[in-house]
Design a protein around this motif. Structure first.
Motif, PDB file in Angstrom:
ATOM      1  N   MET A 174      51.588  40.600  42.912  1.00 57.82           N
ATOM      2  CA  MET A 174      51.080  39.577  42.007  1.00 57.82           C
ATOM      3  C   MET A 174      50.732  38.299  42.738  1.00 57.82           C
ATOM      4  O   MET A 174      49.733  37.646  42.418  1.00 57.82           O
ATOM      5  N   ASP A 175      51.527  37.938  43.733  1.00 56.86           N
ATOM      6  CA  ASP A 175      51.238  36.720  44.496  1.00 56.86           C
ATOM      7  C   ASP A 175      49.857  36.786  45.132  1.00 56.86           C
ATOM      8  O   ASP A 175      49.120  35.798  45.163  1.00 56.86           O
ATOM      9  N   THR A 176      49.496  37.968  45.653  1.00 51.65           N
ATOM     10  CA  THR A 176      48.169  38.102  46.282  1.00 51.65           C
ATOM     11  C   THR A 176      47.066  38.025  45.234  1.00 51.65           C
ATOM     12  O   THR A 176      46.003  37.450  45.500  1.00 51.65           O
ATOM     13  N   VAL A 177      47.303  38.581  44.042  1.00 51.08           N
ATOM     14  CA  VAL A 177      46.292  38.516  42.986  1.00 51.08           C
ATOM     15  C   VAL A 177      46.116  37.079  42.508  1.00 51.08           C
ATOM     16  O   VAL A 177      44.981  36.599  42.334  1.00 51.08           O
ATOM     17  N   LEU A 178      47.219  36.376  42.304  1.00 47.38           N
ATOM     18  CA  LEU A 178      47.146  34.999  41.819  1.00 47.38           C
ATOM     19  C   LEU A 178      46.418  34.112  42.822  1.00 47.38           C
ATOM     20  O   LEU A 178      45.572  33.287  42.441  1.00 47.38           O
ATOM     21  N   ALA A 226      44.354  28.888  33.192  1.00 47.17           N
ATOM     22  CA  ALA A 226      43.740  30.106  32.670  1.00 47.17           C
ATOM     23  C   ALA A 226      44.347  31.363  33.282  1.00 47.17           C
ATOM     24  O   ALA A 226      43.882  32.468  32.998  1.00 47.17           O
ATOM     25  N   VAL A 227      45.373  31.209  34.130  1.00 48.07           N
ATOM     26  CA  VAL A 227      46.039  32.352  34.750  1.00 48.07           C
ATOM     27  C   VAL A 227      47.412  32.515  34.107  1.00 48.07           C
ATOM     28  O   VAL A 227      48.221  31.574  34.085  1.00 48.07           O
ATOM     29  N   HIS A 228      47.699  33.700  33.606  1.00 49.88           N
ATOM     30  CA  HIS A 228      48.943  33.968  32.894  1.00 49.88           C
ATOM     31  C   HIS A 228      49.594  35.205  33.515  1.00 49.88           C
ATOM     32  O   HIS A 228      48.934  36.233  33.695  1.00 49.88           O
ATOM     33  N   HIS A 229      50.879  35.089  33.824  1.00 47.62           N
ATOM     34  CA  HIS A 229      51.532  36.207  34.500  1.00 47.62           C
ATOM     35  C   HIS A 229      52.996  36.266  34.099  1.00 47.62           C
ATOM     36  O   HIS A 229      53.575  35.293  33.610  1.00 47.62           O
TER      37      HIS A 229
END
Length: 492
Positions: free
Chosen positions: A468-472, A484-487
């Motif tokens: 997830m860190d790489t995607v964020l 706009a980013v929700h995780h």
């Protein structure tokens, strides 16, 4: 590795333009349509909730400092012994208020849960916890050294004398040891060696540590009894923490579980390692749970039922049933496949901000890895239907690992979206959300190739924390603003 477009034509570049990313189609099974009245379509949550709760916490800390000043804390800073003792008292007061804030953070108060979400709450919980622990150690050291100044007993002798003869000190020492155990097992390296069930049990000792410190404050704490205001404040804060824990960790879950009479309806083996459990009950349309959220589940099937496990809904609540889907990774998830119809269920929650109420835009991107796709599949039912309104990016090692993929395709086709499956094993020497077969393609560029207008969409992410860190990071580099980013993270 082959690359094939799936579930509707994408705008702009074809998925095949992404080198060897491993796109593939999967079978389709159309799920039942969820009535709009059940989906709970509401506007975005007020963002000022977080600011208000943070301001309230800071106000408590500042008020404690003001009480210390009012009790003459500044006047005692002149002498060496009295100065050390006074600063130690301040450290102890701050440690106490932060420990009580820790308890309030763990109490699952709905407004706090909704304001912060699982990720941010876990981060704040960790910062506050280590800060309070450091202040507690500082309190012990400064007060003992301050008391030892001008005596022949020395630091060790003074410490032993205080523990043996000061009222409440033995209990306070036991509380400090309990908190040390909690902090030590919270260090990342230690957590990795513990099962979730063991870590969770040890973490409950934080309540014991906070409770054992109270007699010490009552009997020897000058600042606790320095004025009527101070006494009312500390008693009120302790009472609020106790009431919050009993209400939201005990009373509300028991009442909700009893009211809805939850039982296991049936169990489905989605794959050799993944199981879905469908739970039915009474008046489920009145349960305040939204697609994408998670609950703490206890299945009353025998030994181990007392330990709760967090599982997200893998289908939007339809007023008749709730469904969870989990991979077998521990004792709790391994037991799911053996559940029998009729097994009673206790739940805490719902929790989390991974739902449609946090949206800031009309269109969305759902990016999931492995079993992390389950809350996103649920969320997909709640998002509004529109041409290319939602893009699902599903990262799996092999197609055999694509859980609920047929439902994803059916839902996106129904709602005007598309699914892109990114298949392949991770790069052995590179931190990336892409598979090794993508070569040296930049993470952000890959997102832009799949969703050229990603900067104009909400992005929902769920999966392994490191992935997830790489995607964020890639999403932010691709121009997606932070709001706009929700995780959601489920690592303990």
């Amino acid at each position: 590795m082959s690359a094939t477009a799936v579930a509707g034509p994408p705008p702009g570049p074809e998925p095949a333009d992404l080198p060897d990313a491993g796109y593939a189609a999967v079978p389709t099974r159309i799920p039942d349509r969820v009535p709009d009245r059940i989906l709970g379509r509401r506007g975005p949550l007020p963002r000022w909730w977080r600011d208000v709760t943070a301001a309230a916490a800071w106000a408590l800390v500042l008020f404690v400092v003001a009480l210390w000043v009012a009790a003459g804390g500044l006047q005692l800073l002149d002498g060496a012994g009295d100065g050390l003792t006074s600063v130690g008292r301040l450290a102890g007061l701050l440690a106490s208020v932060l420990i009580l804030l820790q308890v309030l953070l763990m109490a699952r108060i709905p407004v706090v849960e909704q304001a912060w979400g699982q990720d941010e709450l876990a981060r704040v919980h960790r910062i506050v916890g280590f800060t309070s622990f450091s202040l507690m150690l500082g309190h012990i050291a400064l007060v003992i050294v301050g008391y030892s100044v001008g005596t022949d007993a020395g630091v060790i002798g003074t410490f032993v004398d205080e523990v043996l003869h000061s009222p409440g000190m033995l209990l306070a020492l036991a509380g400090a040891i309990a908190l040390v155990m909690v902090v030590v097992t919270s260090v990342r390296r230690a957590r990795r060696r513990l099962r979730y069930e063991s870590w969770h049990l040890l973490h409950l000792y934080a309540y014991l540590g906070a409770g054992l410190a109270l007699p010490h404050q009552l009997w020897t704490g000058q600042d606790f009894r320095s004025s009527a205001v101070a006494t009312v404040f500390w008693w009120g804060l302790y009472a609020a923490a106790l009431v919050a824990v009993l209400a939201y960790r005990v009373a509300v879950p028991l009442w909700r579980s009893r009211r809805h009479a939850l039982t296991v309806s049936h169990v489905v083996a989605e794959s050799p390692t993944v199981t879905s459990v469908v739970v039915t009950g009474r008046d489920l349309h009145r349960m305040p749970v939204r697609a994408g959220q998670f609950l703490q589940w206890r299945f009353l099937d025998g030994p181990g039922w007392t330990r709760a496990h967090p599982y997200s809904l893998s289908a939007a609540p339809d007023g008749r049933s709730l469904r969870i889907t989990a991979a077998a990774v521990g004792d709790g998830s391994n037991r799911l496949r053996a559940l029998r119809p009729g097994t009673r269920v206790l739940v805490e929650g719902p929790y989390g901000r991974l739902h449609g109420g946090v949206r800031t835009r009309q269109r969305s991107v759902l990016i999931g890895s492995g079993i992390g796709i389950t809350p996103l599949r649920s969320l997909l039912e709640e998002l509004p239907a529109a041409p290319d309104g939602v893009v699902v990016v599903y990262r799996v090692g092999t197609l055999d690992e694509a859980v609920l993929a047929d439902e994803l395709l059916a839902l996106t086709a129904e709602r005007g979206g598309r699914v892109v499956a990114v298949v392949g094993h991770r790069h052995p020497s590179r931190s990336s959300w892409l598979p090794a077969s993508a070569g040296d393609l930049d993470d952000a560029e890959a997102l832009l190739r799949i969703v050229p207008d990603i900067a104009e969409r909400d992005v929902f992410v769920c999966g392994h924390p490191a992935w997830m860190d790489t995607v964020l990071a890639a999403a932010h580099r691709a121009g997606v603003p932070r709001d706009a980013v929700h995780h959601e993270r489920f690592a303990y």
